[in-house]
Design a protein around this motif. Structure first.
Motif, PDB file in Angstrom:
ATOM      1  N   TYR A 103       0.851  -1.200   0.000  1.00 16.27           N
ATOM      2  CA  TYR A 103       0.000   0.000   0.000  1.00 16.27           C
ATOM      3  C   TYR A 103       0.887   1.250   0.000  1.00 16.27           C
ATOM      4  CZ  TYR A 103      -3.538  -3.417   1.265  1.00 16.27           C
ATOM      5  OH  TYR A 103      -4.358  -4.509   1.270  1.00 16.27           O
ATOM      6  N   TYR A 104       1.636   1.415  -1.084  1.00 13.37           N
ATOM      7  CA  TYR A 104       2.722   2.394  -1.095  1.00 13.37           C
ATOM      8  C   TYR A 104       2.245   3.844  -1.107  1.00 13.37           C
ATOM      9  CZ  TYR A 104       5.601  -1.678  -1.654  1.00 13.37           C
ATOM     10  OH  TYR A 104       6.217  -2.881  -1.433  1.00 13.37           O
ATOM     11  N   ALA A 105       0.977   4.061  -1.417  1.00  8.92           N
ATOM     12  CA  ALA A 105       0.456   5.427  -1.286  1.00  8.92           C
ATOM     13  C   ALA A 105       0.575   5.901   0.154  1.00  8.92           C
ATOM     14  CB  ALA A 105      -0.998   5.477  -1.747  1.00  8.92           C
ATOM     15  N   ARG A 106       0.535   4.963   1.093  1.00 11.19           N
ATOM     16  CA  ARG A 106       0.695   5.345   2.509  1.00 11.19           C
ATOM     17  C   ARG A 106       2.068   5.946   2.751  1.00 11.19           C
ATOM     18  NH1 ARG A 106      -0.157   0.344   6.101  1.00 11.19           N
ATOM     19  NH2 ARG A 106       0.934  -0.652   4.384  1.00 11.19           N
ATOM     20  N   ALA A 107       3.093   5.401   2.101  1.00 16.21           N
ATOM     21  CA  ALA A 107       4.446   5.930   2.303  1.00 16.21           C
ATOM     22  C   ALA A 107       4.582   7.336   1.742  1.00 16.21           C
ATOM     23  CB  ALA A 107       5.472   4.999   1.654  1.00 16.21           C
ATOM     24  N   ARG A 108       3.991   7.561   0.562  1.00 12.88           N
ATOM     25  CA  ARG A 108       4.055   8.908  -0.006  1.00 12.88           C
ATOM     26  C   ARG A 108       3.291   9.903   0.864  1.00 12.88           C
ATOM     27  NH1 ARG A 108       2.762   5.785  -4.416  1.00 12.88           N
ATOM     28  NH2 ARG A 108       0.711   6.744  -4.683  1.00 12.88           N
ATOM     29  N   ARG A 268      11.418   3.856 -12.874  1.00 11.18           N
ATOM     30  CA  ARG A 268      10.534   4.380 -11.828  1.00 11.18           C
ATOM     31  C   ARG A 268       9.102   4.478 -12.353  1.00 11.18           C
ATOM     32  NH1 ARG A 268      11.829   6.819  -7.301  1.00 11.18           N
ATOM     33  NH2 ARG A 268      13.941   7.270  -8.039  1.00 11.18           N
ATOM     34  N   ARG A 269       8.158   4.015 -11.560  1.00 10.11           N
ATOM     35  CA  ARG A 269       6.755   4.128 -11.921  1.00 10.11           C
ATOM     36  C   ARG A 269       6.282   5.570 -11.746  1.00 10.11           C
ATOM     37  NH1 ARG A 269       3.745  -0.293 -12.668  1.00 10.11           N
ATOM     38  NH2 ARG A 269       1.828   0.706 -11.935  1.00 10.11           N
ATOM     39  N   PRO A 270       5.224   5.964 -12.455  1.00  9.04           N
ATOM     40  CA  PRO A 270       4.680   7.317 -12.274  1.00  9.04           C
ATOM     41  C   PRO A 270       4.317   7.576 -10.816  1.00  9.04           C
ATOM     42  CG  PRO A 270       3.693   6.252 -14.181  1.00  9.04           C
ATOM     43  CD  PRO A 270       4.492   5.194 -13.478  1.00  9.04           C
ATOM     44  N   GLU A 271       4.407   8.830 -10.398  1.00 12.87           N
ATOM     45  CA  GLU A 271       4.149   9.165  -8.998  1.00 12.87           C
ATOM     46  C   GLU A 271       2.725   8.835  -8.585  1.00 12.87           C
ATOM     47  OE1 GLU A 271       6.076  10.223  -6.512  1.00 12.87           O
ATOM     48  OE2 GLU A 271       7.797   9.942  -7.826  1.00 12.87           O
ATOM     49  N   LYS A 272       1.778   9.021  -9.483  1.00 14.26           N
ATOM     50  CA  LYS A 272       0.376   8.749  -9.159  1.00 14.26           C
ATOM     51  C   LYS A 272      -0.003   7.358  -9.623  1.00 14.26           C
ATOM     52  CE  LYS A 272      -1.187  13.568  -9.256  1.00 14.26           C
ATOM     53  NZ  LYS A 272      -2.157  14.544  -9.821  1.00 14.26           N
ATOM     54  N   GLY A 273      -0.939   6.760  -8.888  1.00 13.96           N
ATOM     55  CA  GLY A 273      -1.424   5.447  -9.264  1.00 13.96           C
ATOM     56  C   GLY A 273      -0.800   4.339  -8.435  1.00 13.96           C
ATOM     57  N   LEU A 274      -1.120   3.114  -8.786  1.00 11.79           N
ATOM     58  CA  LEU A 274      -0.660   1.937  -8.059  1.00 11.79           C
ATOM     59  C   LEU A 274       0.865   1.881  -8.014  1.00 11.79           C
ATOM     60  CD1 LEU A 274      -1.640  -0.715  -6.698  1.00 11.79           C
ATOM     61  CD2 LEU A 274      -1.426  -1.798  -8.930  1.00 11.79           C
ATOM     62  N   LEU A 275       1.416   1.663  -6.829  1.00 12.38           N
ATOM     63  CA  LEU A 275       2.868   1.587  -6.615  1.00 12.38           C
ATOM     64  C   LEU A 275       3.578   2.862  -7.077  1.00 12.38           C
ATOM     65  CD1 LEU A 275       3.563  -2.085  -7.841  1.00 12.38           C
ATOM     66  CD2 LEU A 275       2.854  -1.317  -5.574  1.00 12.38           C
ATOM     67  N   GLY A 276       2.897   3.982  -6.958  1.00 13.65           N
ATOM     68  CA  GLY A 276       3.421   5.246  -7.449  1.00 13.65           C
ATOM     69  C   GLY A 276       4.783   5.598  -6.867  1.00 13.65           C
ATOM     70  N   GLY A 277       5.716   5.972  -7.756  1.00 15.28           N
ATOM     71  CA  GLY A 277       7.035   6.401  -7.330  1.00 15.28           C
ATOM     72  C   GLY A 277       7.989   5.274  -6.994  1.00 15.28           C
TER      73      GLY A 277
END
Length: 372
Positions: A103-108, A268-277
């Motif tokens: 749930y990497y949005a939590r880290a951002r 690197r994946r896009p900042e927004k979306g699943l697994l962003g950044g």
């Protein structure tokens, strides 16, 4: 609503004596004082709570087990002892430290929240619901948990443990998620004015250790005599849940590419979306379609002119809303590096990258060796 009234105990939470003796909150606090769990983020009796530690633990614990979170929590505190330290950290470092928690949005949002607290609140967390809800990544549950545990203010923190306890205590047989408002009302009615932080943690502990999803240990429960579901013999059946639809399956082909030095190509994946950044192995689009073929996938390859070799087997990973199946192909570039959007990483340094679990699985399969 199929809801039964709270069994009478002779005293209501809001009418309890100063020591709450005999009330449901009082019984739970007496139990907690004897049986509280020792957790890395929990404060000893008499110790002043640190809102930063409370917030950090609550964000980490979302959708994750206590056993998993422990080492991550310690590592974060060692590296960033205060919210100001975390705010000053590089986001990539935070994502690397978070890798594996999911749930990497939590880290951002964790980093964004730290920056906001440092810049807008002088490094001090707000002690109001409105102030907490204004911060990135903090919703109703997290705000209530921080208010109760960090600031000892009456608040209703509803997680899965609390929902289960309330459903059983009151024999609420309507299924989740529709019964959430009723369960919340029952929970709110019990929150005491005295020691609300300890009460909140006690309720978490009760759900985690006694009122467990399977085989609840009712004989050890301080609320056993008041539990309506226990009296009806339906405790283990609650809370009822609406049947979930089957998860769809998405598929992709992953390109595990190495160069003449043995370095591995990531991007690197896009900042927004699943697994962003996060960092990833180059893949085809993740689609709900049959497994992609190598011929059809070549336009998505990270470099042209590579002799790709398919590997036997499928890498599988479960996300919250879908199942993921990945076919892996490997290839070697003739020279060192290459590709404008590619980052070339030595195999023994892969563990230092912000690799989500699914990408670590792909690399283990593609490289044929362990990845720490």
């Amino acid at each position: 609503m199929a809801v039964r009234s709270l069994p009478k105990t002779g005293i209501k939470a809001d009418q309890a004596s100063p020591d709450q003796s005999g009330s449901l909150p009082g019984l739970l606090l007496e139990w907690y004082d004897r049986h509280r769990r020792i957790l890395p983020w929990r404060f000893a009796p008499g110790e002043v709570a640190d809102p930063y530690r409370v917030w950090l633990s609550e964000i980490m614990l979302q959708q994750t087990t206590v056993a998993t979170v422990g080492p991550y929590f310690k590592n974060f505190l060692d590296r960033w002892p205060t919210v100001n330290d975390l705010a000053a950290a590089d986001l990539d470092d935070v994502l690397r430290a978070w890798a594996g928690l999911g749930y990497y949005a939590r880290a951002r949002n964790l980093h964004k929240c730290a920056v906001a607290v440092a810049a807008q609140h002088g490094g001090r967390f707000p002690d109001t619901e409105e102030g907490l809800l204004s911060l990135p990544g903090i919703g109703a549950y997290t705000a209530a948990a921080i208010l109760a545990i960090a600031f000892d203010k009456p608040a209703t923190a509803m997680d899965g443990n609390v929902e289960r306890v309330m459903a059983r205590l009151n024999a609420v047989t309507d299924p989740l998620p529709g019964s959430k408002p009723v369960l919340r009302a029952h929970a709110a009615a019990l929150v005491p004015d005295r020691r609300p932080g300890d009460y909140t943690q006690a309720l978490f502990d009760l759900g985690a250790t006694i009122c467990a999803p399977r085989k609840p240990r009712c004989i050890l429960c301080p609320w056993a005599d008041a539990c309506a579901a226990r009296k009806l013999g339906i405790a283990e059946d609650l809370p009822a849940k609406t049947a979930k639809a089957a998860k769809p399956t998405r598929r992709a082909l992953a390109f595990v590419l190495t160069d003449a030095r043995g370095h591995v190509a990531l991007r690197r994946r896009p900042e927004k979306g699943l697994l962003g950044g996060m960092m990833e192995v180059p893949t085809t689009p993740w689609e709900a379609a049959p497994a992609p073929t190598l011929v059809g996938s070549r336009p998505h390859a990270p470099l042209a002119g590579i002799d790709w070799k398919p590997l036997p087997g499928i890498v599988r990973h479960t996300f919250t809303h879908f199942e993921f199946e990945i076919t892996v192909v490997t290839g070697r570039a003739a020279g060192a590096g290459g590709g404008a959007d590619l980052i070339w990483v030595a195999p023994d340094a892969l563990g230092d990258e912000a690799l989500p679990t699914v990408m670590a699985k792909i690399l283990r399969h593609g490289l044929g060796k362990g990845l720490t």
